[in-house]
Write a protein that holds these residues in place. Structure first.
Motif, PDB file in Angstrom:
ATOM      1  N   TRP A 192      11.120 -13.452   3.955  1.00 19.26           N
ATOM      2  CA  TRP A 192      10.380 -13.407   2.701  1.00 19.26           C
ATOM      3  C   TRP A 192      10.136 -11.960   2.342  1.00 19.26           C
ATOM      4  CZ3 TRP A 192       9.724 -16.859   6.570  1.00 19.26           C
ATOM      5  CH2 TRP A 192       9.878 -18.204   6.235  1.00 19.26           C
ATOM      6  N   ARG A 193      10.427 -11.610   1.117  1.00 19.13           N
ATOM      7  CA  ARG A 193      10.271 -10.262   0.597  1.00 19.13           C
ATOM      8  C   ARG A 193       8.796 -10.066   0.248  1.00 19.13           C
ATOM      9  NH1 ARG A 193      14.829  -8.306  -1.550  1.00 19.13           N
ATOM     10  NH2 ARG A 193      15.471  -8.403   0.598  1.00 19.13           N
ATOM     11  N   ILE A 194       8.098  -9.263   1.013  1.00 19.70           N
ATOM     12  CA  ILE A 194       6.654  -9.077   0.814  1.00 19.70           C
ATOM     13  C   ILE A 194       6.403  -7.915  -0.116  1.00 19.70           C
ATOM     14  CG2 ILE A 194       4.421  -8.714   1.941  1.00 19.70           C
ATOM     15  CD1 ILE A 194       5.867 -11.388   2.672  1.00 19.70           C
ATOM     16  N   ALA A 195       5.702  -8.206  -1.189  1.00 21.23           N
ATOM     17  CA  ALA A 195       5.325  -7.238  -2.231  1.00 21.23           C
ATOM     18  C   ALA A 195       6.530  -6.504  -2.740  1.00 21.23           C
ATOM     19  CB  ALA A 195       4.227  -6.318  -1.760  1.00 21.23           C
ATOM     20  N   HIS A 231      -2.537  -5.739   6.208  1.00 22.37           N
ATOM     21  CA  HIS A 231      -2.473  -4.271   6.248  1.00 22.37           C
ATOM     22  C   HIS A 231      -1.665  -3.735   5.071  1.00 22.37           C
ATOM     23  CE1 HIS A 231      -4.036  -4.285  10.347  1.00 22.37           C
ATOM     24  NE2 HIS A 231      -4.099  -2.979  10.277  1.00 22.37           N
ATOM     25  N   LEU A 232      -0.580  -4.409   4.756  1.00 27.18           N
ATOM     26  CA  LEU A 232       0.346  -3.961   3.731  1.00 27.18           C
ATOM     27  C   LEU A 232      -0.193  -4.134   2.322  1.00 27.18           C
ATOM     28  CD1 LEU A 232       3.288  -2.962   3.155  1.00 27.18           C
ATOM     29  CD2 LEU A 232       3.946  -5.375   3.114  1.00 27.18           C
ATOM     30  N   THR A 233      -0.843  -5.284   2.075  1.00 27.54           N
ATOM     31  CA  THR A 233      -1.211  -5.643   0.702  1.00 27.54           C
ATOM     32  C   THR A 233      -2.709  -5.819   0.470  1.00 27.54           C
ATOM     33  OG1 THR A 233      -1.108  -8.038   1.051  1.00 27.54           O
ATOM     34  CG2 THR A 233       0.964  -6.910   0.495  1.00 27.54           C
ATOM     35  N   GLY A 234      -3.476  -5.961   1.548  1.00 23.00           N
ATOM     36  CA  GLY A 234      -4.897  -6.256   1.403  1.00 23.00           C
ATOM     37  C   GLY A 234      -5.179  -7.747   1.269  1.00 23.00           C
ATOM     38  N   HIS A 235      -4.145  -8.586   1.308  1.00 24.74           N
ATOM     39  CA  HIS A 235      -4.298 -10.043   1.177  1.00 24.74           C
ATOM     40  C   HIS A 235      -3.896 -10.711   2.489  1.00 24.74           C
ATOM     41  CE1 HIS A 235      -4.035 -14.112  -0.355  1.00 24.74           C
ATOM     42  NE2 HIS A 235      -2.802 -14.179   0.108  1.00 24.74           N
ATOM     43  N   VAL A 272       2.114   3.030   7.896  1.00 24.20           N
ATOM     44  CA  VAL A 272       1.225   1.916   8.242  1.00 24.20           C
ATOM     45  C   VAL A 272       1.969   0.907   9.118  1.00 24.20           C
ATOM     46  CG1 VAL A 272      -0.140   0.006   7.291  1.00 24.20           C
ATOM     47  CG2 VAL A 272      -0.196   2.252   6.179  1.00 24.20           C
ATOM     48  N   LEU A 273       3.235   0.632   8.809  1.00 22.43           N
ATOM     49  CA  LEU A 273       4.036  -0.289   9.616  1.00 22.43           C
ATOM     50  C   LEU A 273       4.222   0.251  11.032  1.00 22.43           C
ATOM     51  CD1 LEU A 273       5.790  -2.803  10.033  1.00 22.43           C
ATOM     52  CD2 LEU A 273       7.688  -1.545   8.979  1.00 22.43           C
ATOM     53  N   ALA A 274       4.577   1.501  11.152  1.00 21.21           N
ATOM     54  CA  ALA A 274       4.765   2.097  12.484  1.00 21.21           C
ATOM     55  C   ALA A 274       3.473   2.027  13.299  1.00 21.21           C
ATOM     56  CB  ALA A 274       5.233   3.540  12.348  1.00 21.21           C
ATOM     57  N   ARG A 275       2.356   2.327  12.666  1.00 22.88           N
ATOM     58  CA  ARG A 275       1.063   2.268  13.360  1.00 22.88           C
ATOM     59  C   ARG A 275       0.705   0.834  13.740  1.00 22.88           C
ATOM     60  NH1 ARG A 275      -2.311   6.564   9.696  1.00 22.88           N
ATOM     61  NH2 ARG A 275      -1.481   8.447  10.696  1.00 22.88           N
ATOM     62  N   PHE A 276       0.986  -0.102  12.849  1.00 21.70           N
ATOM     63  CA  PHE A 276       0.689  -1.508  13.114  1.00 21.70           C
ATOM     64  C   PHE A 276       1.442  -1.980  14.358  1.00 21.70           C
ATOM     65  CE2 PHE A 276       1.769  -6.007  12.698  1.00 21.70           C
ATOM     66  CZ  PHE A 276       0.511  -6.564  12.551  1.00 21.70           C
ATOM     67  N   ILE A 277       2.727  -1.690  14.417  1.00 23.10           N
ATOM     68  CA  ILE A 277       3.530  -2.108  15.576  1.00 23.10           C
ATOM     69  C   ILE A 277       3.010  -1.429  16.842  1.00 23.10           C
ATOM     70  CG2 ILE A 277       5.840  -2.079  16.616  1.00 23.10           C
ATOM     71  CD1 ILE A 277       5.487  -4.075  14.241  1.00 23.10           C
ATOM     72  N   GLU A 278       2.712  -0.161  16.763  1.00 27.56           N
ATOM     73  CA  GLU A 278       2.214   0.569  17.942  1.00 27.56           C
ATOM     74  C   GLU A 278       0.862   0.012  18.399  1.00 27.56           C
ATOM     75  OE1 GLU A 278       2.345   2.756  21.166  1.00 27.56           O
ATOM     76  OE2 GLU A 278       3.991   2.552  19.758  1.00 27.56           O
ATOM     77  N   CYS A 283       0.838  -1.183   0.000  1.00 28.61           N
ATOM     78  CA  CYS A 283       0.000   0.000   0.000  1.00 28.61           C
ATOM     79  C   CYS A 283       0.883   1.247   0.000  1.00 28.61           C
ATOM     80  CB  CYS A 283      -0.921   0.014   1.225  1.00 28.61           C
ATOM     81  SG  CYS A 283      -0.054   0.127   2.806  1.00 28.61           S
ATOM     82  N   GLU A 284       0.308   2.354  -0.437  1.00 31.83           N
ATOM     83  CA  GLU A 284       1.039   3.615  -0.350  1.00 31.83           C
ATOM     84  C   GLU A 284       1.215   3.940   1.124  1.00 31.83           C
ATOM     85  OE1 GLU A 284       0.256   6.817  -2.873  1.00 31.83           O
ATOM     86  OE2 GLU A 284      -0.647   5.578  -4.421  1.00 31.83           O
TER      87      GLU A 284
END
Length: 139
Positions: free
Chosen positions: A136-139, A41-45, A11-17, A5-6
């Motif tokens: 694993w390299r995601i997206a 959260h990152l990809t929608g999948h 989004v990563l920082a918020r996810f961890i928090e 996602c853009e």
């Protein structure tokens, strides 16, 4: 193949928090679901969507893992199905999924840079990414 996602770093920082104080729970916040929630959260999948209903306890998780060859085999297959390649842990980038051999067995987590985040007993725990053994390299 799903793409990131853009604004994914935010989004990563918020996810961890948001997960910082969420304790480990077999049905909702085990290591695999933590990593897959991040991927969703990152990809929608959600790569764990088909497995989630069958995991409600440590015993049911062990059965699912045994039936599918273990957590690394499950991660490998789910990532390959999306075109997300495995890579050496030393090449893991922020947002990638990593595998760590914890005291209780292999665990999936999320690389956030020099550290990687994992679902822990009392919330997110962190280990040095260099201590992981697969990625694993995601997206």
């Amino acid at each position: 193949m799903s793409t990131r996602c853009e604004n994914w770093p935010l989004v990563l920082a918020r996810f961890i928090e948001q997960h910082r104080d969420t304790p480990f729970d077999w049905q909702h916040n085990n290591c695999a679901f933590f990593a897959c929630d991040w991927i969703a959260h990152l990809t929608g999948h959600d790569p764990a969507a088909s497995l989630r209903p069958g995991i409600t306890s440590a015993l049911s998780a062990a059965r699912v893992l045994a039936a599918h060859g273990g957590i690394e085999a499950i991660a490998d297959a789910a990532c390959a199905a999306q075109g997300w390649p495995s890579c050496e842990n030393t090449f893991a980038r922020r947002g990638d999924v990593v595998l760590y051999d914890s005291d209780t067995g292999p665990a999936l987590g999320v690389c956030i840079g020099l550290l990687s985040a994992f679902a822990g007993a009392d919330g997110v725990t962190f280990v040095n990414t260099i201590s992981t053994r697969a990625a694993w390299r995601i997206a």
